[in-house]
Write a protein that holds these residues in place. Structure first.
Motif, PDB file in Angstrom:
ATOM      1  N   ILE A 154       5.537   5.811   2.965  1.00 12.87           N
ATOM      2  CA  ILE A 154       4.202   6.414   2.979  1.00 12.87           C
ATOM      3  C   ILE A 154       3.255   5.583   2.122  1.00 12.87           C
ATOM      4  O   ILE A 154       3.572   5.230   0.987  1.00 12.87           O
ATOM      5  N   CYS A 155       2.087   5.312   2.664  1.00 14.63           N
ATOM      6  CA  CYS A 155       1.043   4.598   1.935  1.00 14.63           C
ATOM      7  C   CYS A 155       0.377   5.583   0.961  1.00 14.63           C
ATOM      8  O   CYS A 155      -0.049   6.653   1.378  1.00 14.63           O
ATOM      9  N   VAL A 156       0.303   5.240  -0.340  1.00 11.54           N
ATOM     10  CA  VAL A 156      -0.255   6.154  -1.332  1.00 11.54           C
ATOM     11  C   VAL A 156      -1.632   5.728  -1.848  1.00 11.54           C
ATOM     12  O   VAL A 156      -2.288   6.489  -2.549  1.00 11.54           O
ATOM     13  N   ARG A 157      -2.049   4.513  -1.519  1.00 14.63           N
ATOM     14  CA  ARG A 157      -3.406   4.055  -1.831  1.00 14.63           C
ATOM     15  C   ARG A 157      -3.765   2.964  -0.835  1.00 14.63           C
ATOM     16  O   ARG A 157      -2.881   2.407  -0.184  1.00 14.63           O
ATOM     17  N   PRO A 158      -5.045   2.669  -0.663  1.00 12.60           N
ATOM     18  CA  PRO A 158      -5.426   1.650   0.321  1.00 12.60           C
ATOM     19  C   PRO A 158      -4.723   0.316   0.066  1.00 12.60           C
ATOM     20  O   PRO A 158      -4.558  -0.112  -1.076  1.00 12.60           O
ATOM     21  N   VAL A 159      -4.295  -0.312   1.165  1.00  9.05           N
ATOM     22  CA  VAL A 159      -3.612  -1.598   1.106  1.00  9.05           C
ATOM     23  C   VAL A 159      -4.387  -2.578   1.982  1.00  9.05           C
ATOM     24  O   VAL A 159      -4.643  -2.298   3.153  1.00  9.05           O
ATOM     25  N   LYS A 160      -4.765  -3.695   1.396  1.00  9.91           N
ATOM     26  CA  LYS A 160      -5.508  -4.716   2.129  1.00  9.91           C
ATOM     27  C   LYS A 160      -4.547  -5.706   2.780  1.00  9.91           C
ATOM     28  O   LYS A 160      -3.425  -5.890   2.325  1.00  9.91           O
ATOM     29  N   VAL A 161      -5.018  -6.359   3.823  1.00  8.63           N
ATOM     30  CA  VAL A 161      -4.246  -7.420   4.457  1.00  8.63           C
ATOM     31  C   VAL A 161      -3.930  -8.471   3.392  1.00  8.63           C
ATOM     32  O   VAL A 161      -4.792  -8.866   2.608  1.00  8.63           O
ATOM     33  N   GLY A 162      -2.675  -8.902   3.334  1.00  5.31           N
ATOM     34  CA  GLY A 162      -2.247  -9.913   2.368  1.00  5.31           C
ATOM     35  C   GLY A 162      -1.830  -9.361   1.019  1.00  5.31           C
ATOM     36  O   GLY A 162      -1.361 -10.099   0.160  1.00  5.31           O
ATOM     37  N   GLU A 163      -1.982  -8.047   0.809  1.00  6.43           N
ATOM     38  CA  GLU A 163      -1.584  -7.436  -0.457  1.00  6.43           C
ATOM     39  C   GLU A 163      -0.081  -7.199  -0.460  1.00  6.43           C
ATOM     40  O   GLU A 163       0.507  -6.838   0.558  1.00  6.43           O
ATOM     41  N   GLU A 164       0.533  -7.391  -1.619  1.00  8.30           N
ATOM     42  CA  GLU A 164       1.960  -7.141  -1.742  1.00  8.30           C
ATOM     43  C   GLU A 164       2.240  -5.644  -1.700  1.00  8.30           C
ATOM     44  O   GLU A 164       1.555  -4.853  -2.327  1.00  8.30           O
ATOM     45  N   MET A 165       3.268  -5.254  -0.955  1.00  9.67           N
ATOM     46  CA  MET A 165       3.701  -3.862  -0.891  1.00  9.67           C
ATOM     47  C   MET A 165       4.607  -3.603  -2.090  1.00  9.67           C
ATOM     48  O   MET A 165       5.553  -4.358  -2.331  1.00  9.67           O
ATOM     49  N   THR A 166       4.317  -2.545  -2.847  1.00  9.00           N
ATOM     50  CA  THR A 166       5.093  -2.229  -4.045  1.00  9.00           C
ATOM     51  C   THR A 166       5.355  -0.736  -4.120  1.00  9.00           C
ATOM     52  O   THR A 166       4.600   0.069  -3.582  1.00  9.00           O
ATOM     53  N   PHE A 167       6.456  -0.375  -4.798  1.00  6.09           N
ATOM     54  CA  PHE A 167       6.701   1.039  -5.080  1.00  6.09           C
ATOM     55  C   PHE A 167       7.195   1.177  -6.513  1.00  6.09           C
ATOM     56  O   PHE A 167       7.595   0.212  -7.150  1.00  6.09           O
ATOM     57  N   PHE A 168       7.125   2.389  -7.021  1.00  4.73           N
ATOM     58  CA  PHE A 168       7.492   2.696  -8.396  1.00  4.73           C
ATOM     59  C   PHE A 168       8.993   2.962  -8.443  1.00  4.73           C
ATOM     60  O   PHE A 168       9.457   4.011  -7.997  1.00  4.73           O
ATOM     61  N   TYR A 169       9.767   2.006  -8.929  1.00 11.73           N
ATOM     62  CA  TYR A 169      11.226   2.116  -8.899  1.00 11.73           C
ATOM     63  C   TYR A 169      11.762   3.412  -9.512  1.00 11.73           C
ATOM     64  O   TYR A 169      12.681   4.006  -8.949  1.00 11.73           O
ATOM     65  N   PRO A 170      11.227   3.893 -10.656  1.00  8.11           N
ATOM     66  CA  PRO A 170      11.756   5.154 -11.195  1.00  8.11           C
ATOM     67  C   PRO A 170      11.552   6.364 -10.276  1.00  8.11           C
ATOM     68  O   PRO A 170      12.168   7.402 -10.494  1.00  8.11           O
ATOM     69  N   SER A 171      10.730   6.245  -9.227  1.00  3.18           N
ATOM     70  CA  SER A 171      10.563   7.360  -8.286  1.00  3.18           C
ATOM     71  C   SER A 171      11.814   7.569  -7.446  1.00  3.18           C
ATOM     72  O   SER A 171      11.981   8.625  -6.838  1.00  3.18           O
ATOM     73  N   SER A 172      12.686   6.574  -7.425  1.00  2.00           N
ATOM     74  CA  SER A 172      13.902   6.712  -6.624  1.00  2.00           C
ATOM     75  C   SER A 172      15.169   6.352  -7.396  1.00  2.00           C
ATOM     76  O   SER A 172      16.249   6.349  -6.820  1.00  2.00           O
ATOM     77  N   GLU A 173      15.038   6.051  -8.668  1.00  2.00           N
ATOM     78  CA  GLU A 173      16.214   5.655  -9.455  1.00  2.00           C
ATOM     79  C   GLU A 173      16.249   6.413 -10.773  1.00  2.00           C
ATOM     80  O   GLU A 173      15.303   6.342 -11.558  1.00  2.00           O
TER      81      GLU A 173
END
Length: 145
Positions: A99-118
């Motif tokens: 799920i996208c949680v904030r706007p993502v521009k073309v060429g932007e790195e996709m990241t997630f918050f590791y402690p949200s799943s670990e």
């Protein structure tokens, strides 16, 4: 494998699909990045991810489901999603959606918050995300204040 120099950064494209590229830097550590090829807005869903394997112990490539289960996922390019203390995507392990949680521009790195799943990470690390919200050392949710 395609190569490019973007903003003086040199990288190889090791995987490319309409939705994203996986790029590996040519720097010393050859870190891989999951880069977006399309613009996405919050609450948009990415392709559903698939459980490749269910494991009883964490690795640096797994996502934790519960106290005793960790999953390896497909498509493989999602494994290259790096951490950020200000992420732009979230792995919903109930619906198996990204799920996208904030706007993502073309060429932007996709990241997630590791402690949200670990809860307690197999390989803690010193974060270098550059966010004003950066936590410093990332060890898992168990270690958050």
């Amino acid at each position: 494998m395609k190569s490019s120099t973007l903003h003086q950064l040199s990288y190889d494209i090791v995987f490319s699909e309409d939705i994203a590229d996986v790029r590996t830097s040519r720097r010393q550590w050859r870190q891989s990045h999951y880069m977006q090829n399309n613009h996405f807005n919050p609450e948009m869903f990415f392709p559903i991810f698939i459980l490749k394997a269910i494991l009883s112990t964490a690795t640096y490539l797994t996502i934790q489901l519960d106290e005793k289960e960790h999953i390896s996922i497909l498509p493989e390019y999602l494994r290259y999603t790096n951490h950020s203390c200000s992420p732009n995507i979230f792995f919903d392990t109930t619906s198996l959606e990204v799920i996208c949680v904030r706007p993502v521009k073309v060429g932007e790195e996709m990241t997630f918050f590791y402690p949200s799943s670990e809860w307690d990470m197999a390989q803690p690390f010193d974060c270098c995300c550059g966010s004003s919200d950066c936590l410093g050392t990332i060890q898992g949710a168990k270690h958050l204040a």
